[in-house]
Design a protein around this motif. Sequence first.
Motif, PDB file in Angstrom:
ATOM      1  N   HIS A  32       0.834  -1.200   0.000  1.00  0.00           N
ATOM      2  CA  HIS A  32       0.000   0.000   0.000  1.00  0.00           C
ATOM      3  C   HIS A  32       0.869   1.250   0.000  1.00  0.00           C
ATOM      4  CE1 HIS A  32      -3.342   2.673   0.668  1.00  0.00           C
ATOM      5  NE2 HIS A  32      -2.755   3.161   1.749  1.00  0.00           N
ATOM      6  N   ILE A  33       1.912   1.254   0.824  1.00  0.00           N
ATOM      7  CA  ILE A  33       2.766   2.444   0.944  1.00  0.00           C
ATOM      8  C   ILE A  33       3.496   2.744  -0.367  1.00  0.00           C
ATOM      9  CG2 ILE A  33       4.869   3.313   2.045  1.00  0.00           C
ATOM     10  CD1 ILE A  33       3.890   1.933   4.632  1.00  0.00           C
ATOM     11  N   ILE A  34       4.048   1.727  -0.986  1.00  0.00           N
ATOM     12  CA  ILE A  34       4.864   1.958  -2.184  1.00  0.00           C
ATOM     13  C   ILE A  34       4.034   1.883  -3.461  1.00  0.00           C
ATOM     14  CG2 ILE A  34       6.808   1.083  -3.547  1.00  0.00           C
ATOM     15  CD1 ILE A  34       8.024   0.044  -0.908  1.00  0.00           C
ATOM     16  N   ILE A  35       3.265   0.823  -3.616  1.00  0.00           N
ATOM     17  CA  ILE A  35       2.555   0.605  -4.881  1.00  0.00           C
ATOM     18  C   ILE A  35       1.315   1.495  -4.986  1.00  0.00           C
ATOM     19  CG2 ILE A  35       1.439  -1.098  -6.352  1.00  0.00           C
ATOM     20  CD1 ILE A  35       4.479  -1.441  -5.998  1.00  0.00           C
ATOM     21  N   ASP A  36       0.456   1.447  -3.971  1.00  0.00           N
ATOM     22  CA  ASP A  36      -0.799   2.214  -4.038  1.00  0.00           C
ATOM     23  C   ASP A  36      -0.586   3.716  -3.945  1.00  0.00           C
ATOM     24  OD1 ASP A  36      -2.014  -0.224  -4.175  1.00  0.00           O
ATOM     25  OD2 ASP A  36      -2.693  -0.257  -2.093  1.00  0.00           O
ATOM     26  N   ASN A  37       0.535   4.132  -3.329  1.00  0.00           N
ATOM     27  CA  ASN A  37       0.788   5.560  -3.144  1.00  0.00           C
ATOM     28  C   ASN A  37       1.988   6.044  -3.955  1.00  0.00           C
ATOM     29  OD1 ASN A  37      -1.211   6.524  -1.131  1.00  0.00           O
ATOM     30  ND2 ASN A  37      -0.288   4.935   0.141  1.00  0.00           N
ATOM     31  N   VAL A  38       2.243   5.394  -5.068  1.00  0.00           N
ATOM     32  CA  VAL A  38       3.415   5.758  -5.861  1.00  0.00           C
ATOM     33  C   VAL A  38       3.360   7.214  -6.319  1.00  0.00           C
ATOM     34  CG1 VAL A  38       2.409   5.001  -8.064  1.00  0.00           C
ATOM     35  CG2 VAL A  38       4.902   4.970  -7.750  1.00  0.00           C
ATOM     36  N   SER A  39       2.148   7.754  -6.521  1.00  0.00           N
ATOM     37  CA  SER A  39       2.028   9.141  -6.978  1.00  0.00           C
ATOM     38  C   SER A  39       2.468  10.142  -5.917  1.00  0.00           C
ATOM     39  CB  SER A  39       0.582   9.442  -7.392  1.00  0.00           C
ATOM     40  OG  SER A  39      -0.299   9.298  -6.298  1.00  0.00           O
ATOM     41  N   ARG A  40       2.579   9.706  -4.653  1.00  0.00           N
ATOM     42  CA  ARG A  40       2.998  10.610  -3.573  1.00  0.00           C
ATOM     43  C   ARG A  40       4.514  10.603  -3.364  1.00  0.00           C
ATOM     44  NH1 ARG A  40      -1.703   9.456   1.057  1.00  0.00           N
ATOM     45  NH2 ARG A  40      -3.470  10.012  -0.292  1.00  0.00           N
ATOM     46  N   LEU A  41       5.212   9.685  -4.003  1.00  0.00           N
ATOM     47  CA  LEU A  41       6.659   9.617  -3.823  1.00  0.00           C
ATOM     48  C   LEU A  41       7.336  10.759  -4.584  1.00  0.00           C
ATOM     49  CD1 LEU A  41       7.241   5.762  -4.214  1.00  0.00           C
ATOM     50  CD2 LEU A  41       6.767   7.074  -2.147  1.00  0.00           C
ATOM     51  N   PRO A  42       8.441  11.285  -4.037  1.00  0.00           N
ATOM     52  CA  PRO A  42       9.145  12.380  -4.722  1.00  0.00           C
ATOM     53  C   PRO A  42       9.587  11.977  -6.116  1.00  0.00           C
ATOM     54  CG  PRO A  42       9.980  12.068  -2.477  1.00  0.00           C
ATOM     55  CD  PRO A  42       9.079  10.904  -2.766  1.00  0.00           C
ATOM     56  N   LEU A  43       9.433  12.889  -7.062  1.00  0.00           N
ATOM     57  CA  LEU A  43       9.789  12.604  -8.448  1.00  0.00           C
ATOM     58  C   LEU A  43      11.258  12.223  -8.570  1.00  0.00           C
ATOM     59  CD1 LEU A  43       9.002  12.534 -11.429  1.00  0.00           C
ATOM     60  CD2 LEU A  43       9.502  14.985 -11.549  1.00  0.00           C
ATOM     61  N   GLU A  44      12.126  12.939  -7.857  1.00  0.00           N
ATOM     62  CA  GLU A  44      13.561  12.651  -7.926  1.00  0.00           C
ATOM     63  C   GLU A  44      13.854  11.231  -7.435  1.00  0.00           C
ATOM     64  OE1 GLU A  44      17.767  14.275  -5.956  1.00  0.00           O
ATOM     65  OE2 GLU A  44      15.957  15.520  -5.855  1.00  0.00           O
ATOM     66  N   PHE A  45      13.162  10.834  -6.406  1.00  0.00           N
ATOM     67  CA  PHE A  45      13.351   9.481  -5.864  1.00  0.00           C
ATOM     68  C   PHE A  45      12.889   8.428  -6.865  1.00  0.00           C
ATOM     69  CE2 PHE A  45      11.616   5.893  -3.344  1.00  0.00           C
ATOM     70  CZ  PHE A  45      12.778   5.478  -2.719  1.00  0.00           C
ATOM     71  N   LEU A  46      11.762   8.680  -7.525  1.00  0.00           N
ATOM     72  CA  LEU A  46      11.259   7.742  -8.525  1.00  0.00           C
ATOM     73  C   LEU A  46      12.210   7.650  -9.716  1.00  0.00           C
ATOM     74  CD1 LEU A  46       7.449   8.612  -8.490  1.00  0.00           C
ATOM     75  CD2 LEU A  46       8.498   6.465  -7.737  1.00  0.00           C
ATOM     76  N   GLU A  47      12.758   8.788 -10.133  1.00  0.00           N
ATOM     77  CA  GLU A  47      13.687   8.783 -11.263  1.00  0.00           C
ATOM     78  C   GLU A  47      14.957   8.013 -10.927  1.00  0.00           C
ATOM     79  OE1 GLU A  47      12.589  12.853 -13.700  1.00  0.00           O
ATOM     80  OE2 GLU A  47      14.020  12.976 -12.038  1.00  0.00           O
ATOM     81  N   GLU A  48      15.387   8.120  -9.655  1.00  0.00           N
ATOM     82  CA  GLU A  48      16.581   7.387  -9.229  1.00  0.00           C
ATOM     83  C   GLU A  48      16.324   5.881  -9.194  1.00  0.00           C
ATOM     84  OE1 GLU A  48      17.759   8.875  -5.454  1.00  0.00           O
ATOM     85  OE2 GLU A  48      18.597  10.750  -6.240  1.00  0.00           O
ATOM     86  N   ASN A  49      15.064   5.511  -9.001  1.00  0.00           N
ATOM     87  CA  ASN A  49      14.723   4.096  -8.838  1.00  0.00           C
ATOM     88  C   ASN A  49      13.708   3.637  -9.879  1.00  0.00           C
ATOM     89  OD1 ASN A  49      16.031   3.382  -6.028  1.00  0.00           O
ATOM     90  ND2 ASN A  49      15.033   5.363  -5.758  1.00  0.00           N
ATOM     91  N   LYS A  50      13.782   4.204 -11.064  1.00  0.00           N
ATOM     92  CA  LYS A  50      12.789   3.868 -12.082  1.00  0.00           C
ATOM     93  C   LYS A  50      12.975   2.437 -12.578  1.00  0.00           C
ATOM     94  CE  LYS A  50      15.456   5.965 -15.854  1.00  0.00           C
ATOM     95  NZ  LYS A  50      15.427   6.996 -16.918  1.00  0.00           N
ATOM     96  N   PRO A  51      11.873   1.762 -12.808  1.00  0.00           N
ATOM     97  CA  PRO A  51      11.946   0.385 -13.323  1.00  0.00           C
ATOM     98  C   PRO A  51      12.551   0.362 -14.719  1.00  0.00           C
ATOM     99  CG  PRO A  51       9.759   0.901 -12.454  1.00  0.00           C
ATOM    100  CD  PRO A  51      10.499   2.197 -12.553  1.00  0.00           C
ATOM    101  N   SER A  52      13.151  -0.720 -15.041  1.00  0.00           N
ATOM    102  CA  SER A  52      13.794  -0.867 -16.341  1.00  0.00           C
ATOM    103  C   SER A  52      12.782  -0.713 -17.474  1.00  0.00           C
ATOM    104  CB  SER A  52      14.463  -2.249 -16.427  1.00  0.00           C
ATOM    105  OG  SER A  52      15.040  -2.451 -17.698  1.00  0.00           O
ATOM    106  N   GLY A  53      13.089   0.192 -18.401  1.00  0.00           N
ATOM    107  CA  GLY A  53      12.269   0.372 -19.597  1.00  0.00           C
ATOM    108  C   GLY A  53      11.055   1.270 -19.409  1.00  0.00           C
TER     109      GLY A  53
END
Length: 407
Positions: A247-268
């Motif tokens: 729930h914290i990571i998957i369901d609330n992915v839109s609340r995570l910082p953009l920079e953090f998501l870019e650093e940990n973006k899934p392959s492709g």
Amino acid sequence: MNNTEILQNLIQVVDSNKNQDGWTDLALVGKPLNDLGVNYKALGYLKLRELIEEYSENIELKKDTSNQVPVFYARIIQNISPSKKSISRKHQTRGDSIPSNLLQWAWMGDFRQAVLDLKNIALKERWYYKSQNPTYPFPILSKYLTYTFFRLSKESGKIKTNEQYAAFNTGLVNNLYEPIYALFEKNKVQGKQEWFFHEFCISGVGKAGKILASNFNPLPERAQFFNSSSELIYDMEAPEPQMNWNHIIIDNVSRLPLEFLEENKPSGFLFRETANMDTIEKSKYFKSLADAIENDSKKFRTIKNRFADSLDLALKRVQWNFKTAIPMYYPSNNKMSLLLPLSLIDDEIIDLALVTEKTQSGSYLGHTILPLAWAYSNARLITRPDSDWLIAEKIETDSDVENDENE
């Protein structure tokens, strides 16, 4: 801005953002409406659709549940004069039960002026975040007032009424630490809210204060958010919180910082700008991102481990200073929780707040994350946060208009 001007702006925005069948996703209405000087939360409404319902003879609403996320739409009703003011249907019902929305219960007039009046009476406090929006100058106080009423409506006898007057305790005090009350009179206008706002006052002071004192004995009590002071302090004897990772990571992915998501973006996965997406498109985009993270076990573990490290640091901070864990009231769940700071990018910068709830077993459950502005608003209902991490003037907000119609 009067009712006619508000309606005209609503019609303009709804009409200019309509799709081929004439309906407009409410997610596309809030920001352009705010740009025209109409901020629904500054007017006292918790949801944009509640403002639109005031003009139900001119604009109709529908809820679409055919997709994963329910979506609210608005459409202009043709052949209706824009100057005609609608009366909300829900205001036409009277009864003994008290609605949980302040504006359903009472006519507040110029809500922004009422909030300003309360600010001027109350003990000095910062009621806005880092940047002040002139159309929504005191967002923290606006939410405080509406959510305090919400809580009072759940507590029997806290909102006092008689045949002529009504009152409630705002929970705020003046510079002499005397309680501030909201006083209302019976509304004589048929089909409207049962009460209309008179003014904020101190018991026995001025005309309104004398009316309050002569009509209500005992005076209205303030809202009660907790049963024991132990609920306000994080129990360091408890085991580490159990985390609802999906729930914290998957369901609330839109609340995570953009920079953090870019650093940990899934392959492709291709990142896109979401600011101009409608609700369905944005929901599908974040769903695809969430699926990509969930299916990339290495990235999921990386994100989870970073959260776990941040939680460990937060618990060490609580052990060093118990005030690190901040009590808050969550209106949608009508319950108390404790907030912990999470740093995902830089240990010195707090990105999000983790909501923890103590279970019957005595352990804690970490069940969701909140943006800092939401966390502060919810925490302020209990008391002004005495914190080294949840500080109003340091909280950045992209916009004071939150597109939360579909939460």
